[in-house]
Design a protein around this motif. Structure first.
Motif, PDB file in Angstrom:
ATOM      1  N   LYS A   1       0.821  -1.212   0.000  1.00 19.55           N
ATOM      2  CA  LYS A   1       0.000   0.000   0.000  1.00 19.55           C
ATOM      3  C   LYS A   1       0.857   1.265   0.000  1.00 19.55           C
ATOM      4  O   LYS A   1       0.437   2.309  -0.519  1.00 19.55           O
ATOM      5  CB  LYS A   1      -0.953   0.010   1.205  1.00 19.55           C
ATOM      6  CG  LYS A   1      -2.133  -0.930   1.067  1.00 19.55           C
ATOM      7  CD  LYS A   1      -3.038  -0.500  -0.079  1.00 19.55           C
ATOM      8  CE  LYS A   1      -4.166  -1.488  -0.290  1.00 19.55           C
ATOM      9  NZ  LYS A   1      -4.956  -1.171  -1.496  1.00 19.55           N
TER      10      LYS A   1
ATOM     11  N   GLU B   1       1.828   1.701  -3.551  1.00 22.27           N
ATOM     12  CA  GLU B   1       0.596   2.024  -4.295  1.00 22.27           C
ATOM     13  C   GLU B   1       0.206   3.486  -4.109  1.00 22.27           C
ATOM     14  O   GLU B   1      -0.186   4.160  -5.067  1.00 22.27           O
ATOM     15  CB  GLU B   1      -0.531   1.110  -3.821  1.00 22.27           C
ATOM     16  CG  GLU B   1      -1.827   1.278  -4.582  1.00 22.27           C
ATOM     17  CD  GLU B   1      -2.909   0.342  -4.058  1.00 22.27           C
ATOM     18  OE1 GLU B   1      -4.099   0.636  -4.306  1.00 22.27           O
ATOM     19  OE2 GLU B   1      -2.582  -0.664  -3.407  1.00 22.27           O
TER      20      GLU B   1
ATOM     21  N   SER C   1      -3.809  -6.671  -1.317  1.00 23.32           N
ATOM     22  CA  SER C   1      -3.070  -5.414  -1.457  1.00 23.32           C
ATOM     23  C   SER C   1      -2.074  -5.490  -2.602  1.00 23.32           C
ATOM     24  O   SER C   1      -1.937  -4.559  -3.396  1.00 23.32           O
ATOM     25  CB  SER C   1      -2.335  -5.080  -0.153  1.00 23.32           C
ATOM     26  OG  SER C   1      -3.241  -4.794   0.885  1.00 23.32           O
TER      27      SER C   1
ATOM     28  N   GLN D   1      -3.766  -5.212  -5.979  1.00 21.86           N
ATOM     29  CA  GLN D   1      -4.143  -3.829  -6.270  1.00 21.86           C
ATOM     30  C   GLN D   1      -2.936  -2.988  -6.672  1.00 21.86           C
ATOM     31  O   GLN D   1      -3.002  -2.194  -7.611  1.00 21.86           O
ATOM     32  CB  GLN D   1      -4.827  -3.217  -5.052  1.00 21.86           C
ATOM     33  CG  GLN D   1      -6.214  -3.765  -4.785  1.00 21.86           C
ATOM     34  CD  GLN D   1      -6.833  -3.117  -3.568  1.00 21.86           C
ATOM     35  OE1 GLN D   1      -6.385  -3.322  -2.442  1.00 21.86           O
ATOM     36  NE2 GLN D   1      -7.852  -2.314  -3.791  1.00 21.86           N
ATOM     37  N   THR D   2      -1.839  -3.158  -5.949  1.00 26.76           N
ATOM     38  CA  THR D   2      -0.640  -2.365  -6.240  1.00 26.76           C
ATOM     39  C   THR D   2      -0.071  -2.710  -7.610  1.00 26.76           C
ATOM     40  O   THR D   2       0.296  -1.825  -8.395  1.00 26.76           O
ATOM     41  CB  THR D   2       0.426  -2.584  -5.156  1.00 26.76           C
ATOM     42  OG1 THR D   2      -0.130  -2.242  -3.880  1.00 26.76           O
ATOM     43  CG2 THR D   2       1.650  -1.718  -5.419  1.00 26.76           C
TER      44      THR D   2
ATOM     45  N   HIS E   1      -1.663  -3.930 -10.061  1.00 24.15           N
ATOM     46  CA  HIS E   1      -2.620  -3.467 -11.074  1.00 24.15           C
ATOM     47  C   HIS E   1      -2.354  -2.006 -11.454  1.00 24.15           C
ATOM     48  O   HIS E   1      -2.267  -1.670 -12.641  1.00 24.15           O
ATOM     49  CB  HIS E   1      -4.046  -3.623 -10.569  1.00 24.15           C
ATOM     50  CG  HIS E   1      -5.057  -2.942 -11.426  1.00 24.15           C
ATOM     51  ND1 HIS E   1      -5.370  -3.373 -12.687  1.00 24.15           N
ATOM     52  CD2 HIS E   1      -5.825  -1.835 -11.216  1.00 24.15           C
ATOM     53  CE1 HIS E   1      -6.275  -2.572 -13.221  1.00 24.15           C
ATOM     54  NE2 HIS E   1      -6.565  -1.638 -12.345  1.00 24.15           N
TER      55      HIS E   1
ATOM     56  N   ILE F   1     -11.974  -8.163  -3.319  1.00 24.62           N
ATOM     57  CA  ILE F   1     -11.257  -6.986  -3.812  1.00 24.62           C
ATOM     58  C   ILE F   1     -10.227  -7.392  -4.864  1.00 24.62           C
ATOM     59  O   ILE F   1     -10.107  -6.758  -5.919  1.00 24.62           O
ATOM     60  CB  ILE F   1     -10.579  -6.236  -2.649  1.00 24.62           C
ATOM     61  CG1 ILE F   1     -11.622  -5.500  -1.805  1.00 24.62           C
ATOM     62  CG2 ILE F   1      -9.529  -5.252  -3.170  1.00 24.62           C
ATOM     63  CD1 ILE F   1     -11.064  -4.894  -0.531  1.00 24.62           C
ATOM     64  N   ALA F   2      -9.479  -8.459  -4.572  1.00 23.57           N
ATOM     65  CA  ALA F   2      -8.470  -8.923  -5.526  1.00 23.57           C
ATOM     66  C   ALA F   2      -9.116  -9.357  -6.830  1.00 23.57           C
ATOM     67  O   ALA F   2      -8.635  -9.027  -7.924  1.00 23.57           O
ATOM     68  CB  ALA F   2      -7.667 -10.067  -4.911  1.00 23.57           C
TER      69      ALA F   2
ATOM     70  N   THR G   1     -10.403  -6.384  -8.775  1.00 22.58           N
ATOM     71  CA  THR G   1      -9.288  -5.641  -9.341  1.00 22.58           C
ATOM     72  C   THR G   1      -8.845  -6.269 -10.660  1.00 22.58           C
ATOM     73  O   THR G   1      -8.645  -5.578 -11.673  1.00 22.58           O
ATOM     74  CB  THR G   1      -8.111  -5.588  -8.354  1.00 22.58           C
ATOM     75  OG1 THR G   1      -8.533  -4.917  -7.165  1.00 22.58           O
ATOM     76  CG2 THR G   1      -6.926  -4.856  -8.968  1.00 22.58           C
TER      77      THR G   1
END
Length: 199
Positions: free
Chosen positions: A54, A57, A119, A122-123, A125, A188-189, A192
């Motif tokens: 994060k 990110e 996390s 997301q990062t 991505h 969430i993953a 994403t």
């Protein structure tokens, strides 16, 4: 997390005041990285715990908000450092909570938690979205596959029958509890990846 929130707030309601706050927080992160950096350690703190990515990110989003190349370089260097530690043998292996990873010490491998994988997805991505480096896209998919059995125990954490997700990976077995945080982390993953990282 504050930087991420400010990025989305500024996207909806552009404001010089918000951008100034983004700049101040991002400058602070860059300063922390410089304070703790060495040839072997390119992180913002003298330790790695959970949801580490994060921090990287947030600097990617600070770059999007400001166009400051310093933030992009710090985001990439810190993420690449984290990748070098948490990807082994073509698998994502997040830092374990039983000891974490203290600079100049030994990293803990267990217990691994779903929030870390979410996390990292997301990062990676946002890193791919900005840089178009296919390596980040590939690693995002590998990090997501941690939920599906591409992990230290070769066991799936996502449970199709319940729609839930087990709470983590211990040294000898998965944690069979299916908590809310773990299930949301999986969702969430997955969401994403559904936004465009998948080939």
């Amino acid at each position: 997390f504050t930087l991420l929130g400010l990025y989305y707030l500024n996207s909806a309601n552009p404001s010089e005041q918000i951008r100034n706050k983004i700049t101040a927080l991002a400058d602070h992160l860059v300063s922390l990285q410089k304070d703790h950096m060495s040839n072997e350690w390119k992180w913002f703190e003298p330790y790695l715990t959970y949801s580490n990515s994060k921090l990287s990110e947030s600097l990617f989003y600070a770059y999007l908000a400001t166009g400051n190349e310093t933030y992009l370089q710090a985001a990439k260097s810190s993420l690449d450092f984290l990748i070098s530690i948490t990807f082994e043998k073509n698998r994502f292996v997040p830092i374990g909570q039983k000891g974490w990873y203290i600079k100049k010490g030994h990293r803990a491998y267990f217990d691994q938690q779903p929030v870390d994988s979410a996390s990292m997805v997301q990062t990676l991505h946002i890193a791919y979205t900005i840089t178009k480096d296919d390596r980040y896209r590939t690693l995002a998919i590998i990090a997501f596959q941690w939920f599906l059995g591409r992990n230290s125990l070769n066991q799936a954490l996502y449970v199709h029958s319940s729609g839930g997700c087990h709470d983590g990976i211990g040294q000898f077995s998965i944690n069979f509890n299916q908590g809310t945080e773990s299930t949301i982390s999986y969702m969430i993953a997955r969401l994403t990846l559904d936004t465009g990282v998948m080939p």
